[in-house]
Motif scaffolding. Structure first.
Motif, short mmCIF file in Angstrom:
data_model
loop_
_atom_site.label_atom_id
_atom_site.label_comp_id
_atom_site.label_asym_id
_atom_site.label_seq_id
_atom_site.Cartn_x
_atom_site.Cartn_y
_atom_site.Cartn_z
N LEU A 257 0.97 -1.16 0.02
CA LEU A 257 0.17 0.15 -0.15
C LEU A 257 0.50 1.11 0.25
O LEU A 257 0.47 2.46 -0.30
CB LEU A 257 -1.01 0.01 1.39
CG LEU A 257 -2.12 -0.74 1.47
CD1 LEU A 257 -3.09 -0.88 2.66
CD2 LEU A 257 -3.41 -0.37 0.35
N ALA B 52 0.50 3.94 -2.55
CA ALA B 52 0.85 5.74 -1.95
C ALA B 52 1.28 6.30 -2.61
O ALA B 52 1.78 7.68 -3.21
CB ALA B 52 0.45 5.34 -0.67
N ILE C 68 -3.72 4.84 -10.24
CA ILE C 68 -4.37 4.43 -9.65
C ILE C 68 -4.83 5.63 -8.25
O ILE C 68 -4.54 6.28 -8.77
CB ILE C 68 -3.94 3.25 -7.95
CG1 ILE C 68 -2.65 3.25 -7.44
CG2 ILE C 68 -3.66 1.53 -8.87
CD1 ILE C 68 -2.64 3.68 -5.99
N ASP C 69 -6.12 5.00 -7.80
CA ASP C 69 -6.70 6.17 -6.82
C ASP C 69 -5.67 5.96 -5.75
O ASP C 69 -5.65 5.28 -4.08
CB ASP C 69 -7.81 5.72 -6.11
CG ASP C 69 -8.05 7.13 -5.57
OD1 ASP C 69 -7.61 7.73 -4.45
OD2 ASP C 69 -9.80 7.00 -5.74
N ARG C 70 -4.70 7.26 -5.37
CA ARG C 70 -3.45 7.31 -4.57
C ARG C 70 -4.78 8.26 -3.48
O ARG C 70 -4.07 7.62 -2.09
CB ARG C 70 -2.78 8.52 -4.33
CG ARG C 70 -1.60 7.54 -5.51
CD ARG C 70 -0.27 8.90 -6.59
NE ARG C 70 0.37 8.64 -7.05
CZ ARG C 70 1.47 8.80 -7.14
NH1 ARG C 70 2.45 8.68 -5.73
NH2 ARG C 70 2.60 7.70 -7.90
N ILE C 71 -5.49 8.73 -3.04
CA ILE C 71 -6.11 8.71 -1.60
C ILE C 71 -6.51 7.27 -0.83
O ILE C 71 -6.42 7.36 0.59
CB ILE C 71 -7.18 10.19 -2.18
CG1 ILE C 71 -6.61 11.20 -3.12
CG2 ILE C 71 -8.45 9.89 -0.76
CD1 ILE C 71 -5.26 11.37 -1.70
N ARG C 72 -7.57 6.39 -1.63
CA ARG C 72 -7.85 5.74 -1.27
C ARG C 72 -6.41 4.19 -1.03
O ARG C 72 -6.86 4.16 -0.35
CB ARG C 72 -8.48 4.54 -2.42
CG ARG C 72 -10.20 5.79 -2.57
CD ARG C 72 -10.76 4.72 -3.35
NE ARG C 72 -11.12 3.38 -2.79
CZ ARG C 72 -11.62 2.46 -3.73
NH1 ARG C 72 -11.82 2.93 -4.94
NH2 ARG C 72 -11.95 1.37 -3.11
N ALA C 73 -5.20 4.93 -0.82
CA ALA C 73 -4.47 4.19 -0.67
C ALA C 73 -4.20 3.88 -0.18
O ALA C 73 -3.27 3.65 1.29
CB ALA C 73 -3.02 3.80 -1.96
N GLU D 94 -5.36 5.90 2.81
CA GLU D 94 -6.62 5.68 2.96
C GLU D 94 -6.87 4.45 4.01
O GLU D 94 -6.86 3.98 5.32
CB GLU D 94 -8.04 6.08 2.84
CG GLU D 94 -8.41 7.27 2.43
CD GLU D 94 -9.32 8.03 2.22
OE1 GLU D 94 -10.06 6.71 1.26
OE2 GLU D 94 -10.16 8.85 1.63
N ALA D 95 -6.14 3.43 3.06
CA ALA D 95 -6.98 1.95 3.74
C ALA D 95 -5.24 2.00 4.58
O ALA D 95 -4.91 1.25 5.47
CB ALA D 95 -6.66 1.18 1.91
N TYR E 85 -3.66 4.00 6.02
CA TYR E 85 -3.68 5.35 7.45
C TYR E 85 -4.20 3.68 7.87
O TYR E 85 -4.06 3.81 9.46
CB TYR E 85 -4.36 6.27 7.34
CG TYR E 85 -4.62 6.85 8.75
CD1 TYR E 85 -3.64 7.24 9.13
CD2 TYR E 85 -6.30 7.25 9.11
CE1 TYR E 85 -3.89 8.25 10.57
CE2 TYR E 85 -6.97 7.62 10.52
CZ TYR E 85 -4.91 8.25 10.57
OH TYR E 85 -6.00 9.04 11.57
#
Length: 154
Positions: free
Chosen positions: A66, A70, A113-118, A120-121, A123
């Motif tokens: 992750l 990210a 890929i969605d770095r924000i989602r990565a 969040e995961a 975190y």
């Protein structure tokens, strides 16, 4: 017979990488990937390999992956989008690519890929780890307080 076992082993390894029987068969030197996939020996070997792999994935591996998603670089994805004719796909790291589309004009559209989602995961996993550590500290402290010579016994 030994060559057959070697091909079956190679097929299993390649199949778990690509999940495409025909592609795995071609890479392993077999004729028909679907036929190989149907053999009892291959199905048993795949099951054992999957079980072994499942036991090898640890929390640290997920956190590391992750973090790579990210914070990783997207140079190879940009190289593919800008110089698709010259790009050698075998050498590019495209792990940050979520979608790839060739346009009608021959261009390449790359969706990352969605770095924000990565993040969040990542975190979330790290927060769980801290909470587990705090819970363990609390448990040890309460056990120590309950022992003779604990907090109240002075």
């Amino acid at each position: 017979m030994e060559k057959l076992k070697g091909q079956a082993e190679a097929f299993c390894r390649k199949y778990l990488q690509c999940m495409d029987p025909d592609q795995a068969a071609a890479m392993a030197g077999c004729a028909d990937g679907y036929a190989v996939l149907e053999t009892k020996m291959v199905r048993r070997r795949l099951e054992r390999m999957r079980e072994a792999a499942a036991g090898q994935v640890h929390r640290e591996d997920v956190v590391r992956r992750l973090a790579q998603l990210a914070f990783g670089r997207v140079n190879d994805a940009a190289r593919l989008a800008l110089h698709s004719e010259e790009a050698d796909l075998e050498t590019l790291d495209l792990s940050a690519v979520a979608e790839l589309k060739v346009t009608d004009k021959g261009g390449v559209e790359v969706k990352l890929i969605d770095r924000i989602r990565a993040l969040e995961a990542l975190y979330g996993l790290l927060s769980e780890e801290k909470a587990e550590g705090a819970g363990e500290l609390y448990r040890v402290l309460t056990e120590a307080a309950g022992e003779e010579g604990g907090w109240d016994d002075g």
